[in-house]
Design a protein around this motif. Structure first.
Motif, PDB file in Angstrom:
ATOM      1  N   ILE A  76     -23.061  37.310  14.500  1.00 10.90           N
ATOM      2  CA  ILE A  76     -21.949  37.713  13.502  1.00 10.90           C
ATOM      3  C   ILE A  76     -22.425  37.324  12.257  1.00 10.90           C
ATOM      4  O   ILE A  76     -22.710  37.868  11.163  1.00 10.90           O
ATOM      5  CB  ILE A  76     -20.720  37.208  13.746  1.00 10.90           C
ATOM      6  N   ALA A  77     -22.970  35.703  12.322  1.00 13.42           N
ATOM      7  CA  ALA A  77     -23.361  35.334  10.989  1.00 13.42           C
ATOM      8  C   ALA A  77     -24.606  36.120  10.414  1.00 13.42           C
ATOM      9  O   ALA A  77     -24.735  36.418   9.467  1.00 13.42           O
ATOM     10  CB  ALA A  77     -23.803  33.953  11.120  1.00 13.42           C
ATOM     11  N   ALA A  78     -25.520  36.217  11.209  1.00 18.30           N
ATOM     12  CA  ALA A  78     -26.664  37.167  10.831  1.00 18.30           C
ATOM     13  C   ALA A  78     -26.491  38.461  10.554  1.00 18.30           C
ATOM     14  O   ALA A  78     -27.078  38.792   9.378  1.00 18.30           O
ATOM     15  CB  ALA A  78     -27.831  37.055  11.950  1.00 18.30           C
ATOM     16  N   TYR A  79     -25.539  38.901  10.776  1.00 17.45           N
ATOM     17  CA  TYR A  79     -25.141  40.635  10.286  1.00 17.45           C
ATOM     18  C   TYR A  79     -24.080  40.638   9.358  1.00 17.45           C
ATOM     19  O   TYR A  79     -23.581  41.587   9.233  1.00 17.45           O
ATOM     20  CB  TYR A  79     -25.090  41.587  11.495  1.00 17.45           C
ATOM     21  N   SER A  80     -23.662  39.457   8.880  1.00 16.51           N
ATOM     22  CA  SER A  80     -22.463  39.646   8.042  1.00 16.51           C
ATOM     23  C   SER A  80     -22.740  38.534   6.484  1.00 16.51           C
ATOM     24  O   SER A  80     -22.132  38.848   5.682  1.00 16.51           O
ATOM     25  CB  SER A  80     -21.146  38.995   8.630  1.00 16.51           C
ATOM     26  N   GLY A  81     -23.450  37.483   6.855  1.00 18.85           N
ATOM     27  CA  GLY A  81     -23.376  36.290   5.953  1.00 18.85           C
ATOM     28  C   GLY A  81     -22.322  35.395   5.731  1.00 18.85           C
ATOM     29  O   GLY A  81     -22.314  34.445   4.873  1.00 18.85           O
ATOM     30  N   MET A  82     -21.380  35.553   6.682  1.00 19.90           N
ATOM     31  CA  MET A  82     -20.140  34.668   6.849  1.00 19.90           C
ATOM     32  C   MET A  82     -20.492  33.381   7.152  1.00 19.90           C
ATOM     33  O   MET A  82     -21.597  33.072   7.847  1.00 19.90           O
ATOM     34  CB  MET A  82     -18.924  35.209   7.871  1.00 19.90           C
ATOM     35  N   VAL A 132     -21.200  46.320  16.190  1.00 20.74           N
ATOM     36  CA  VAL A 132     -20.393  47.300  16.975  1.00 20.74           C
ATOM     37  C   VAL A 132     -20.997  47.689  18.167  1.00 20.74           C
ATOM     38  O   VAL A 132     -20.294  47.786  19.348  1.00 20.74           O
ATOM     39  CB  VAL A 132     -20.216  48.576  16.338  1.00 20.74           C
ATOM     40  N   ASP A 133     -22.481  47.743  17.992  1.00 23.81           N
ATOM     41  CA  ASP A 133     -23.047  48.063  19.252  1.00 23.81           C
ATOM     42  C   ASP A 133     -23.029  46.939  20.401  1.00 23.81           C
ATOM     43  O   ASP A 133     -23.103  47.183  21.518  1.00 23.81           O
ATOM     44  CB  ASP A 133     -24.583  48.586  19.081  1.00 23.81           C
ATOM     45  N   ALA A 134     -23.081  45.828  19.937  1.00 22.06           N
ATOM     46  CA  ALA A 134     -22.895  44.729  20.749  1.00 22.06           C
ATOM     47  C   ALA A 134     -21.620  44.362  21.348  1.00 22.06           C
ATOM     48  O   ALA A 134     -21.409  43.429  22.363  1.00 22.06           O
ATOM     49  CB  ALA A 134     -23.401  43.582  19.806  1.00 22.06           C
ATOM     50  N   GLY A 135     -20.803  45.249  20.818  1.00 24.46           N
ATOM     51  CA  GLY A 135     -19.439  44.998  21.456  1.00 24.46           C
ATOM     52  C   GLY A 135     -18.408  44.154  20.834  1.00 24.46           C
ATOM     53  O   GLY A 135     -17.061  43.770  21.425  1.00 24.46           O
ATOM     54  N   VAL A 136     -18.588  43.659  19.625  1.00 23.83           N
ATOM     55  CA  VAL A 136     -17.668  42.646  18.903  1.00 23.83           C
ATOM     56  C   VAL A 136     -16.267  43.374  18.730  1.00 23.83           C
ATOM     57  O   VAL A 136     -15.306  42.760  18.682  1.00 23.83           O
ATOM     58  CB  VAL A 136     -18.276  42.632  17.575  1.00 23.83           C
ATOM     59  N   PRO A 146      -4.986  33.541  20.223  1.00 23.78           N
ATOM     60  CA  PRO A 146      -5.136  34.001  18.892  1.00 23.78           C
ATOM     61  C   PRO A 146      -6.235  34.196  18.217  1.00 23.78           C
ATOM     62  O   PRO A 146      -6.514  35.296  17.270  1.00 23.78           O
ATOM     63  CB  PRO A 146      -4.030  33.049  17.835  1.00 23.78           C
ATOM     64  N   TYR A 147      -7.473  33.630  18.381  1.00 24.35           N
ATOM     65  CA  TYR A 147      -8.572  33.766  17.919  1.00 24.35           C
ATOM     66  C   TYR A 147      -9.608  34.483  18.356  1.00 24.35           C
ATOM     67  O   TYR A 147      -9.558  34.993  19.524  1.00 24.35           O
ATOM     68  CB  TYR A 147      -9.203  32.257  17.997  1.00 24.35           C
ATOM     69  N   LEU A 148     -10.382  35.287  17.412  1.00 29.38           N
ATOM     70  CA  LEU A 148     -11.213  36.366  17.967  1.00 29.38           C
ATOM     71  C   LEU A 148     -12.303  35.688  18.719  1.00 29.38           C
ATOM     72  O   LEU A 148     -12.978  36.356  19.655  1.00 29.38           O
ATOM     73  CB  LEU A 148     -11.941  36.978  16.599  1.00 29.38           C
ATOM     74  N   ILE A 149     -12.966  34.551  18.226  1.00 29.75           N
ATOM     75  CA  ILE A 149     -14.237  33.929  19.094  1.00 29.75           C
ATOM     76  C   ILE A 149     -13.414  33.194  20.257  1.00 29.75           C
ATOM     77  O   ILE A 149     -12.802  32.085  19.872  1.00 29.75           O
ATOM     78  CB  ILE A 149     -15.036  33.207  18.135  1.00 29.75           C
ATOM     79  N   PRO A 150     -13.826  33.455  21.375  1.00 27.64           N
ATOM     80  CA  PRO A 150     -13.301  32.546  22.380  1.00 27.64           C
ATOM     81  C   PRO A 150     -14.047  31.184  22.956  1.00 27.64           C
ATOM     82  O   PRO A 150     -14.920  31.057  22.238  1.00 27.64           O
ATOM     83  CB  PRO A 150     -13.721  33.388  23.840  1.00 27.64           C
ATOM     84  N   ILE A 250     -28.215  40.604  23.321  1.00 27.17           N
ATOM     85  CA  ILE A 250     -26.930  39.716  22.965  1.00 27.17           C
ATOM     86  C   ILE A 250     -25.868  40.804  23.020  1.00 27.17           C
ATOM     87  O   ILE A 250     -25.703  41.765  22.133  1.00 27.17           O
ATOM     88  CB  ILE A 250     -26.888  39.071  21.885  1.00 27.17           C
ATOM     89  N   THR A 251     -24.911  40.729  23.854  1.00 26.88           N
ATOM     90  CA  THR A 251     -23.749  41.768  24.145  1.00 26.88           C
ATOM     91  C   THR A 251     -22.562  41.065  24.410  1.00 26.88           C
ATOM     92  O   THR A 251     -22.765  39.769  24.959  1.00 26.88           O
ATOM     93  CB  THR A 251     -23.986  42.769  24.980  1.00 26.88           C
ATOM     94  N   ILE A 252     -21.396  41.502  24.400  1.00 25.45           N
ATOM     95  CA  ILE A 252     -20.131  40.831  24.556  1.00 25.45           C
ATOM     96  C   ILE A 252     -19.926  41.170  25.936  1.00 25.45           C
ATOM     97  O   ILE A 252     -19.630  42.015  26.666  1.00 25.45           O
ATOM     98  CB  ILE A 252     -19.096  41.493  23.674  1.00 25.45           C
TER      99      ILE A 252
END
Length: 252
Positions: A76-82, A132-136, A146-150, A250-252
């Motif tokens: 996520i960091a690599a494809y968003s810059g967050m 999206v392809d990875a299943g995020v 409540p959190y998106l990242i488990p 890397i997939t979800i």
């Protein structure tokens, strides 16, 4: 604790002790006169393709954070810059469809003290097609809590993702990556890629995506540019790309 953090804490203490000294409650201020410029500053930089391939092939040894969670946050960091903290504190409701485009919403939450670092940090980041392809997008329905990242614990200091940051640092040191490469280097990489992407990606779009204050402080950007379209932000984020060896399988 980094030298920068030590300096910031001591500056705050110095301000308090100045008040105490002015009221004659202490004889002197012990937090002044310190020199923090003794060590050579490490300048963080972007990842190279070779370093990303090395990271992708590295074995995971941490017992505090599952490997899959670290790989997910890294992707996520690599494809968003967050930032790391922004990703780790995403809640399920922070993944929404805006103008037909799936987006991460970086924003404060009233029930916690965690908030974006600046006003510009409150923003919308379209979800890259590779994510999206990875299943995020499925995380919203498949993750417990409540959190998106488990599977990330909150530290005693109230920081979610602190253990992941430490585990990542140990990993990159173990595989021989230099000091100037850190998790934050993904943000440097994204910024560098986008600023070299071509004239069709505007500087203000990049600043908005990354949560930076506008680089150009013209009347147009400060007064009239109140909203950048979701489509333009998606065009910006889709300009991020990596070699196939960087994040293989890397997939979800």
């Amino acid at each position: 604790m980094s030298g920068k953090s030590v300096k910031n804490h001591m500056m705050r203490l110095s301000t308090l002790w100045n008040q105490l000294h002015q009221r004659e409650l202490v004889s002197r201020n012990p937090w002044t006169g310190w020199n923090f410029e003794n060590g050579q500053k490490t300048v963080r930089r972007s990842w190279t393709a070779k370093e990303l391939a090395l990271l992708a092939s590295a074995s995971w040894h941490s017992t505090s954070v599952p490997e899959h969670t670290c790989r997910l946050v890294t992707l996520i960091a690599a494809y968003s810059g967050m930032r790391l903290g922004e990703i780790c504190t995403l809640r399920k409701e922070d993944l929404q469809t805006v103008d037909g485009i799936p987006c991460f919403l970086i924003r404060p939450h009233t029930e916690t003290s965690r908030a974006p670092k600046t006003e510009a940090g409150t923003r919308m980041v379209p979800v890259h097609s590779k994510l999206v392809d990875a299943g995020v997008l499925a995380l919203k329905d498949t993750t417990d809590g409540p959190y998106l990242i488990p599977r990330l614990k909150i530290s005693k200091q109230g920081i979610r993702g602190a253990a992941l940051g430490r585990a990542f640092s140990l990993l990159k040191t173990r595989i021989g990556l230099p000091a100037e490469i850190t998790f934050h280097s993904f943000r440097h990489t994204v910024s560098t890629q986008l600023r070299n992407a071509g004239a069709n990606i505007r500087e203000v779009w990049i600043d908005r995506l990354l949560g930076h204050e506008a680089t150009h402080k013209s009347q147009g950007t400060t007064t009239y540019l109140t909203s950048i379209s979701t489509a333009n932000l998606r065009q910006t984020v889709e300009a991020i790309s990596y070699p196939e060896t960087a994040f293989a399988n890397i997939t979800i």
